[in-house]
Design a protein around this motif. Structure first.
Motif, PDB file in Angstrom:
ATOM      1  N   LEU A  29       0.928  -1.190   0.213  1.00  0.00           N
ATOM      2  CA  LEU A  29       0.065  -0.055  -0.067  1.00  0.00           C
ATOM      3  C   LEU A  29       0.860   1.227   0.084  1.00  0.00           C
ATOM      4  O   LEU A  29       0.379   2.078  -0.670  1.00  0.00           O
ATOM      5  N   ALA A  30       1.955   1.295   0.798  1.00  0.00           N
ATOM      6  CA  ALA A  30       2.687   2.504   0.775  1.00  0.00           C
ATOM      7  C   ALA A  30       4.002   2.116   1.536  1.00  0.00           C
ATOM      8  O   ALA A  30       4.539   1.341   2.251  1.00  0.00           O
TER       9      ALA A  30
ATOM     10  N   PRO B 257      -3.859  -4.096   2.719  1.00  0.00           N
ATOM     11  CA  PRO B 257      -4.795  -5.152   3.394  1.00  0.00           C
ATOM     12  C   PRO B 257      -5.462  -6.108   2.281  1.00  0.00           C
ATOM     13  O   PRO B 257      -5.953  -7.299   2.527  1.00  0.00           O
ATOM     14  N   GLY B 258      -5.900  -5.255   1.261  1.00  0.00           N
ATOM     15  CA  GLY B 258      -6.664  -5.904   0.143  1.00  0.00           C
ATOM     16  C   GLY B 258      -8.057  -6.598   0.624  1.00  0.00           C
ATOM     17  O   GLY B 258      -8.331  -7.669   0.558  1.00  0.00           O
ATOM     18  N   HIS B 259      -8.732  -5.422   1.513  1.00  0.00           N
ATOM     19  CA  HIS B 259     -10.082  -6.012   1.865  1.00  0.00           C
ATOM     20  C   HIS B 259     -11.147  -6.303   0.771  1.00  0.00           C
ATOM     21  O   HIS B 259     -11.812  -7.372   1.216  1.00  0.00           O
ATOM     22  N   TYR B 260     -11.069  -5.767  -0.203  1.00  0.00           N
ATOM     23  CA  TYR B 260     -12.162  -6.182  -1.337  1.00  0.00           C
ATOM     24  C   TYR B 260     -11.729  -7.734  -1.858  1.00  0.00           C
ATOM     25  O   TYR B 260     -12.785  -8.512  -1.914  1.00  0.00           O
ATOM     26  N   ASN B 261     -10.380  -7.814  -1.857  1.00  0.00           N
ATOM     27  CA  ASN B 261     -10.195  -9.395  -2.336  1.00  0.00           C
ATOM     28  C   ASN B 261     -10.166 -10.223  -1.326  1.00  0.00           C
ATOM     29  O   ASN B 261     -10.815 -11.497  -1.863  1.00  0.00           O
ATOM     30  N   GLN B 262     -10.219 -10.087  -0.200  1.00  0.00           N
ATOM     31  CA  GLN B 262     -10.465 -11.127   0.909  1.00  0.00           C
ATOM     32  C   GLN B 262     -11.988 -11.269   0.928  1.00  0.00           C
ATOM     33  O   GLN B 262     -12.435 -12.510   1.511  1.00  0.00           O
TER      34      GLN B 262
ATOM     35  N   ARG C 259     -11.741  -0.757   4.901  1.00  0.00           N
ATOM     36  CA  ARG C 259     -10.633   0.306   4.161  1.00  0.00           C
ATOM     37  C   ARG C 259     -10.759   1.635   4.910  1.00  0.00           C
ATOM     38  O   ARG C 259      -9.412   2.209   4.902  1.00  0.00           O
ATOM     39  N   GLN C 260     -11.664   2.091   5.134  1.00  0.00           N
ATOM     40  CA  GLN C 260     -11.757   3.695   5.705  1.00  0.00           C
ATOM     41  C   GLN C 260     -10.982   3.572   7.096  1.00  0.00           C
ATOM     42  O   GLN C 260     -10.118   4.385   7.366  1.00  0.00           O
ATOM     43  N   ASP C 261     -11.030   2.482   7.813  1.00  0.00           N
ATOM     44  CA  ASP C 261     -10.350   2.454   9.162  1.00  0.00           C
ATOM     45  C   ASP C 261      -8.825   2.203   8.789  1.00  0.00           C
ATOM     46  O   ASP C 261      -7.968   2.952   9.691  1.00  0.00           O
ATOM     47  N   ALA C 262      -8.504   1.342   7.993  1.00  0.00           N
ATOM     48  CA  ALA C 262      -7.012   1.157   7.529  1.00  0.00           C
ATOM     49  C   ALA C 262      -6.412   2.456   7.019  1.00  0.00           C
ATOM     50  O   ALA C 262      -5.396   2.776   7.491  1.00  0.00           O
ATOM     51  N   LEU C 263      -7.076   3.333   6.166  1.00  0.00           N
ATOM     52  CA  LEU C 263      -6.522   4.252   5.641  1.00  0.00           C
ATOM     53  C   LEU C 263      -6.350   5.530   6.715  1.00  0.00           C
ATOM     54  O   LEU C 263      -5.449   6.277   6.717  1.00  0.00           O
ATOM     55  N   HIS C 264      -7.169   5.721   7.581  1.00  0.00           N
ATOM     56  CA  HIS C 264      -7.192   6.480   8.774  1.00  0.00           C
ATOM     57  C   HIS C 264      -5.960   6.213   9.611  1.00  0.00           C
ATOM     58  O   HIS C 264      -5.320   7.128   9.963  1.00  0.00           O
ATOM     59  N   LYS C 265      -6.000   5.141   9.990  1.00  0.00           N
ATOM     60  CA  LYS C 265      -4.741   4.728  10.817  1.00  0.00           C
ATOM     61  C   LYS C 265      -3.422   4.837  10.227  1.00  0.00           C
ATOM     62  O   LYS C 265      -2.520   5.432  10.711  1.00  0.00           O
ATOM     63  N   LEU C 266      -3.353   4.836   8.951  1.00  0.00           N
ATOM     64  CA  LEU C 266      -1.888   4.952   7.980  1.00  0.00           C
ATOM     65  C   LEU C 266      -1.767   6.469   7.937  1.00  0.00           C
ATOM     66  O   LEU C 266      -0.553   6.980   8.518  1.00  0.00           O
ATOM     67  N   THR C 267      -2.677   7.539   7.677  1.00  0.00           N
ATOM     68  CA  THR C 267      -2.483   8.747   7.579  1.00  0.00           C
ATOM     69  C   THR C 267      -2.413   9.344   8.890  1.00  0.00           C
ATOM     70  O   THR C 267      -1.689  10.233   9.176  1.00  0.00           O
ATOM     71  N   THR C 268      -3.236   8.688   9.828  1.00  0.00           N
ATOM     72  CA  THR C 268      -2.888   9.566  11.340  1.00  0.00           C
ATOM     73  C   THR C 268      -1.262   9.238  11.656  1.00  0.00           C
ATOM     74  O   THR C 268      -0.622  10.130  12.232  1.00  0.00           O
TER      75      THR C 268
ATOM     76  N   ASP D 252      -9.443  -0.492  -4.762  1.00  0.00           N
ATOM     77  CA  ASP D 252      -9.384  -0.885  -3.227  1.00  0.00           C
ATOM     78  C   ASP D 252      -8.464  -0.324  -2.389  1.00  0.00           C
ATOM     79  O   ASP D 252      -8.400  -0.328  -1.374  1.00  0.00           O
ATOM     80  N   ALA D 253      -7.391   0.243  -3.027  1.00  0.00           N
ATOM     81  CA  ALA D 253      -6.263   0.587  -2.308  1.00  0.00           C
ATOM     82  C   ALA D 253      -6.562   2.125  -1.810  1.00  0.00           C
ATOM     83  O   ALA D 253      -6.184   2.561  -0.584  1.00  0.00           O
ATOM     84  N   GLY D 254      -7.365   3.056  -2.650  1.00  0.00           N
ATOM     85  CA  GLY D 254      -7.887   4.176  -2.259  1.00  0.00           C
ATOM     86  C   GLY D 254      -6.832   5.153  -2.221  1.00  0.00           C
ATOM     87  O   GLY D 254      -6.565   6.074  -1.284  1.00  0.00           O
ATOM     88  N   PHE D 255      -6.095   5.614  -3.227  1.00  0.00           N
ATOM     89  CA  PHE D 255      -5.101   6.304  -3.478  1.00  0.00           C
ATOM     90  C   PHE D 255      -5.626   7.797  -3.422  1.00  0.00           C
ATOM     91  O   PHE D 255      -4.870   8.751  -2.559  1.00  0.00           O
TER      92      PHE D 255
END
Length: 483
Positions: A233-234, A249-254, A302-311, A342-345
């Motif tokens: 992801l990054a 994480p690939g939440h959609y693929n899972q 996906r939203q939870d994972a992106l918020h944790k990364l950016t925070t 799915d990655a949410g760039f």
């Protein structure tokens, strides 16, 4: 609608809570959202009626001065016309008083914004793809939403209820303490509230003006380059040379196997058909709701994972360097579109921009879209002419550096933080003067469009894009919007 400007030291933030309405309250919520949709459809019909009338009169040879006047679509004009028509129109005469005026104002405001976007798109004043004229919203497909800007909008003192105009007090599915504490302390002021139905559940989003003190980051002198990807992801490389990798994480693929099974179940049920007027069966509605819950769960993960990364990134580094990716263009690649979405760039870029400004006031640097971060050697600064996507290891022909492709790009991005004052933006060349790129090119060559043929068969030269925009800008607004 005038955009709200926060006071110095305050930021506008949204607080979102899930609702647990009873049967009567849910019926009232649906009635308000339906009223907003009806007002929107009325506004679209009222404005476009003059367009079609003028088009018919022109076909009959009516002079320009005698044509029907254009109807304005500004919010005050629509509101004034709607207040006059709601008493006489049979569609509203019997039930318009059952809902709050904010419900109808929501639909009229959305219609005014839609017509403004359409006009700006036709005149070349709006970025992105061209927009078509506003269309009617279907009762079955329209998203249930309504916005309240006036009236009683508050959070109850018990922390488990919210109050909205005409809807009364509604219990929340989760505690509202995070907003209630700020309101009671006088550091937050509720501006508006929006109710919305998603995946079988109602949500209330409060737009709040919050007093927020900037938080000092852990390493204010350090800079980090964030290289986004699909496999990982990054990849983050800071100015000290440390490299960290965040797996995708690939939440959609899972959840893809479950989504396919649920979609197959929906397709085997009797669904709605607008052509024949067939209504969906109860089994179809139940299967479609189950499919919606799966999609909602994937979106939340996906939203939870992106918020944790950016925070984590914005709380540690004083400077963050990201790329200006053409996400819309990348999604046109049918082989990678699903994984890129799915990655949410785009969401990562938005969250980084918001959190660096409002929470920490740190510096964010956006690399140019054509900056060759992957093709440039982070050791000596040599630039490769080509580097296919399947080549995952960067091998420099000049200095012999062998490094992972993503690690190399992240190091170059991190070096861009000091490029304006100390060097060229290459990780291994921080103290050398700025030099030009190979062959003096730093932009991708613009593809030439083929010349179109005229009716006579000859190749006719079309007007240049800037010429077309100037012509549309000089053309009267009424003519630019003719259907």
């Amino acid at each position: 609608m005038k955009k709200f400007q926060p006071q110095p030291g305050f930021v506008v933030q949204a607080y979102r809570f899930a609702l647990d309405p009873n049967a009567a309250q849910e019926a009232a919520l649906r009635s308000h959202c339906g009223a907003a949709r009806a007002a929107y459809n009325w506004a679209v019909a009222w404005v476009t009626a003059s367009w079609w009338q003028r088009k018919a009169e022109e076909s009959y040879g009516v002079p320009e001065a005698e044509l029907t006047q254009w109807r304005p679509w500004s919010l005050p004009s629509l509101r004034k016309a709607f207040n006059t028509a709601k008493h006489a129109d049979l569609r509203f005469a019997d039930w318009w008083a059952d809902n709050s005026k904010e419900a109808y104002n929501t639909g009229l405001a959305n219609a005014a914004a839609a017509f403004d976007n359409y006009a700006k798109s036709r005149q070349g004043k709006r970025r992105g793809r061209k927009m078509g004229a506003p269309r009617f919203k279907s009762k079955r497909k329209a998203r249930l939403t309504c916005r309240f800007t006036t009236g009683t909008i508050r959070v109850a003192a018990d922390g488990r209820h919210v109050t909205l105009p005409r809807l009364g007090t509604i219990r929340t599915h989760e505690p509202t303490a995070k907003l209630l504490t700020r309101v009671q302390a006088g550091t937050a002021r509720i501006l508006s509230a929006t109710v919305r139905h998603e995946r079988g559940r109602w949500f209330a989003s409060f737009q709040v003006e919050v007093k927020r003190d900037l938080v000092r980051v852990a390493r204010p002198e350090a800079a980090v380059g964030v290289d986004l990807g699909v496999k990982t992801l990054a990849v983050m490389a800071d100015s000290t040379g440390e490299i960290r990798t965040v797996p995708n994480p690939g939440h959609y693929n899972q959840a893809l196997k479950q989504l396919r099974r649920a979609s197959r179940t929906v397709s085997r049920r009797q669904g709605p058909d607008r052509r024949t007027g067939r209504k969906p069966s109860k089994r179809w509605e139940k299967a479609n709701a189950a499919l919606g819950k799966l999609h909602h769960r994937v979106a939340n993960l996906r939203q939870d994972a992106l918020h944790k990364l950016t925070t984590a990134v914005t709380a540690e580094y004083g400077t963050v360097v990201v790329e200006d990716l053409n996400v819309a263009g990348m999604l046109r690649n049918r082989r990678l579109a699903r994984r890129i979405a799915d990655a949410g760039f785009g969401e990562i870029r938005r969250q980084l921009d918001c959190k660096t400004r409002q929470r920490h006031a740190t510096r964010i640097v956006v690399a140019d879209r054509w900056y060759p971060s992957s093709k440039t050697c982070s050791g000596c600064g040599a630039v490769k002419a080509k580097l296919p996507l399947h080549v995952r290891t960067y091998e420099c022909d000049a200095c012999g550096l062998v490094i992972d492709r993503d690690d190399n790009a992240a190091r170059n991005l991190a070096a861009l933080a000091a490029a304006s004052t100390t060097g060229t933006g290459v990780a291994g060349d921080r103290d050398t003067p700025v030099v030009s790129k190979p062959r003096g090119a730093d932009r991708k060559t613009r593809a030439t469009r083929p010349r179109r043929k005229t009716e006579t068969g000859r190749a006719g030269g079309a007007a240049l894009p800037h010429q077309r925009q100037e012509e549309a800008r000089d053309r009267p607004q009424a003519e630019a919007l003719t259907l």
